[in-house]
Design an enzyme around this catalytic site. Structure first.
Site, PDB file in Angstrom:
ATOM      1  N   LYS A  13      81.063  49.278  47.620  1.00  0.00           N
ATOM      2  CA  LYS A  13      80.597  50.071  48.405  1.00  0.00           C
ATOM      3  C   LYS A  13      79.752  50.833  49.159  1.00  0.00           C
ATOM      4  CE  LYS A  13      84.119  50.362  51.332  1.00  0.00           C
ATOM      5  NZ  LYS A  13      85.434  51.149  50.203  1.00  0.00           N
ATOM      6  N   ARG A  88      88.891  48.034  58.432  1.00  0.00           N
ATOM      7  CA  ARG A  88      89.556  48.411  57.733  1.00  0.00           C
ATOM      8  C   ARG A  88      91.800  48.427  56.954  1.00  0.00           C
ATOM      9  NH1 ARG A  88      87.339  52.601  54.293  1.00  0.00           N
ATOM     10  NH2 ARG A  88      88.055  53.643  52.558  1.00  0.00           N
ATOM     11  N   ARG A 123      83.536  59.361  39.842  1.00  0.00           N
ATOM     12  CA  ARG A 123      83.234  59.397  40.505  1.00  0.00           C
ATOM     13  C   ARG A 123      82.389  61.576  41.120  1.00  0.00           C
ATOM     14  NH1 ARG A 123      83.904  55.967  45.667  1.00  0.00           N
ATOM     15  NH2 ARG A 123      86.098  57.303  46.226  1.00  0.00           N
ATOM     16  N   ARG A 156      85.907  64.272  45.295  1.00  0.00           N
ATOM     17  CA  ARG A 156      86.039  64.253  45.454  1.00  0.00           C
ATOM     18  C   ARG A 156      87.375  64.673  46.132  1.00  0.00           C
ATOM     19  NH1 ARG A 156      84.560  58.713  49.208  1.00  0.00           N
ATOM     20  NH2 ARG A 156      87.165  59.027  49.279  1.00  0.00           N
ATOM     21  N   ARG A 167      95.200  54.883  48.009  1.00  0.00           N
ATOM     22  CA  ARG A 167      94.358  54.557  47.983  1.00  0.00           C
ATOM     23  C   ARG A 167      94.308  52.675  48.054  1.00  0.00           C
ATOM     24  NH1 ARG A 167      90.040  57.992  46.375  1.00  0.00           N
ATOM     25  NH2 ARG A 167      88.267  56.541  47.896  1.00  0.00           N
TER      26      ARG A 167
HETATM   27  P1  ADP Z   1      87.230  54.923  49.704  1.00  0.00           P
HETATM   28  O1  ADP Z   1      86.887  53.788  50.817  1.00  0.00           O
HETATM   29  O2  ADP Z   1      86.255  55.051  48.028  1.00  0.00           O
HETATM   30  O3  ADP Z   1      88.772  54.976  49.426  1.00  0.00           O
HETATM   31  P2  ADP Z   1      85.883  56.216  52.294  1.00  0.00           P
HETATM   32  O4  ADP Z   1      84.503  56.801  51.697  1.00  0.00           O
HETATM   33  O5  ADP Z   1      86.312  54.613  52.827  1.00  0.00           O
HETATM   34  O6  ADP Z   1      86.790  55.794  50.296  1.00  0.00           O
HETATM   35  O7  ADP Z   1      87.557  56.518  52.837  1.00  0.00           O
HETATM   36  C1  ADP Z   1      88.281  57.880  52.203  1.00  0.00           C
HETATM   37  C2  ADP Z   1      88.756  58.222  53.497  1.00  0.00           C
HETATM   38  O8  ADP Z   1      88.608  58.498  54.954  1.00  0.00           O
HETATM   39  C3  ADP Z   1      89.736  56.768  52.895  1.00  0.00           C
HETATM   40  O9  ADP Z   1      91.168  57.105  52.535  1.00  0.00           O
HETATM   41  C4  ADP Z   1      91.003  57.030  54.068  1.00  0.00           C
HETATM   42  O10 ADP Z   1      91.656  58.097  54.661  1.00  0.00           O
HETATM   43  C5  ADP Z   1      89.648  56.972  55.329  1.00  0.00           C
HETATM   44  N1  ADP Z   1      89.060  56.217  56.592  1.00  0.00           N
HETATM   45  C6  ADP Z   1      87.826  55.222  56.462  1.00  0.00           C
HETATM   46  N2  ADP Z   1      87.436  54.687  56.536  1.00  0.00           N
HETATM   47  C7  ADP Z   1      88.547  54.480  57.443  1.00  0.00           C
HETATM   48  C8  ADP Z   1      88.824  53.398  59.021  1.00  0.00           C
HETATM   49  N3  ADP Z   1      88.544  51.914  58.625  1.00  0.00           N
HETATM   50  N4  ADP Z   1      90.703  53.203  58.788  1.00  0.00           N
HETATM   51  C9  ADP Z   1      91.265  54.334  58.507  1.00  0.00           C
HETATM   52  N5  ADP Z   1      90.408  55.598  57.955  1.00  0.00           N
HETATM   53  C10 ADP Z   1      89.769  55.603  57.059  1.00  0.00           C
END
Ligand code: ADP
Ligand code: ZN
Length: 213
Positions: A13, A88, A123, A156, A167
């Site tokens: 994404k 999400r 990554r 990360r 996740r």
């Molecule tokens: P990825 O999509 O690869 O899991 P992100 O960088 O988008 O990584 O998100 C990393 C972490 O940040 C998620 O695992 C979650 O804990 C938190 N996070 C990000 N966006 C949200 C959201 N919209 N709602 C809840 N938690 C979020």
């Protein structure tokens, strides 16, 4: 164009949202990036979010909804925006609707779970600007150095194998139902993530071409 980008963690994404942002000249906002920045700065928000993120769980809805509300009400978003990683969960999507913003499309990047696990291990993220790379699929020009800003790249903490599985199950249980939510509104677009970043971008651009001015 007001766009939501969905997909499993590691589906790509962030990479695709940067390309769309460049082509359409609209800002891309990643709740993950914002939360990581807050953790790094040690703010109250960051302290609240860190343990959830490290465990591969979602940060509570009210926390991320607050961040997005602030962002969308700023004047950066007047010509459109891309939301990478928000909403999400169904409550987050309902909160977005309640803010009165019109979403033109919800694009879901589809990648099989086994591919995801393979991708996450390779990554690398820029410690300064947040640009993301993959040691095999999207390597930086120089190993462990950002192409954009020359800062060091890092892996990360939540890309560790066990956390990736958490996740993924969170994604399937809580985030994936959003596909039905947006399909019911007639704005869901599904794009298969390809092996190659450029091929995926080509598919994404084709899917979005109907929004071109
Ligand atoms: P990825 O999509 O690869 O899991 P992100 O960088 O988008 O990584 O998100 C990393 C972490 O940040 C998620 O695992 C979650 O804990 C938190 N996070 C990000 N966006 C949200 C959201 N919209 N709602 C809840 N938690 C979020
Ligand atoms: Zn950088």
């Amino acid at each position: 164009m007001n766009l939501i980008l969905m997909g499993a963690p590691g589906a790509g994404k962030g990479t695709q949202s940067a390309k769309i942002a460049e082509k359409w000249n609209i800002p891309a906002v990643s709740t993950g990036d914002m939360l990581r920045a807050a953790v790094k700065e040690g703010t109250e928000l960051g302290k609240a979010a860190k343990s959830f993120m490290d465990a591969g769980q979602l940060v509570p809805d009210e926390v991320v909804i607050g961040i997005i509300k602030d962002y969308l009400s700023s004047d950066k978003c007047t010509n459109g925006f891309i939301l990478d990683g928000f909403p999400r969960s169904i409550p987050q999507a309902e909160a977005l609707d309640a803010m009165g913003v019109k979403i033109d499309a919800a694009l879901s990047l589809e990648v099989a779970d086994e591919k995801i696990v393979e991708r996450m291990s390779g990554r690398r993220i820029c410690s300064s600007c947040g640009a993301s790379y993959h040691v095999v699929y999207n390597p930086p020009k120089q190993a462990d150095v950002c192409n954009v800003c020359a800062s060091a790249l890092y892996t990360r903490a939540d890309d560790a194998a066990e956390t990736v599985l958490n996740r993924l199950s969170t994604y399937h249980a809580i985030t994936e139902p959003l596909k039905d939510y947006y399909a019911a509104k007639g704005i869901l677009i599904c794009v298969d993530g390809q092996e190659d970043v450029e091929d995926t971008t080509a598919c994404v651009m084709k899917a979005l071409s109907k929004f071109e001015a």
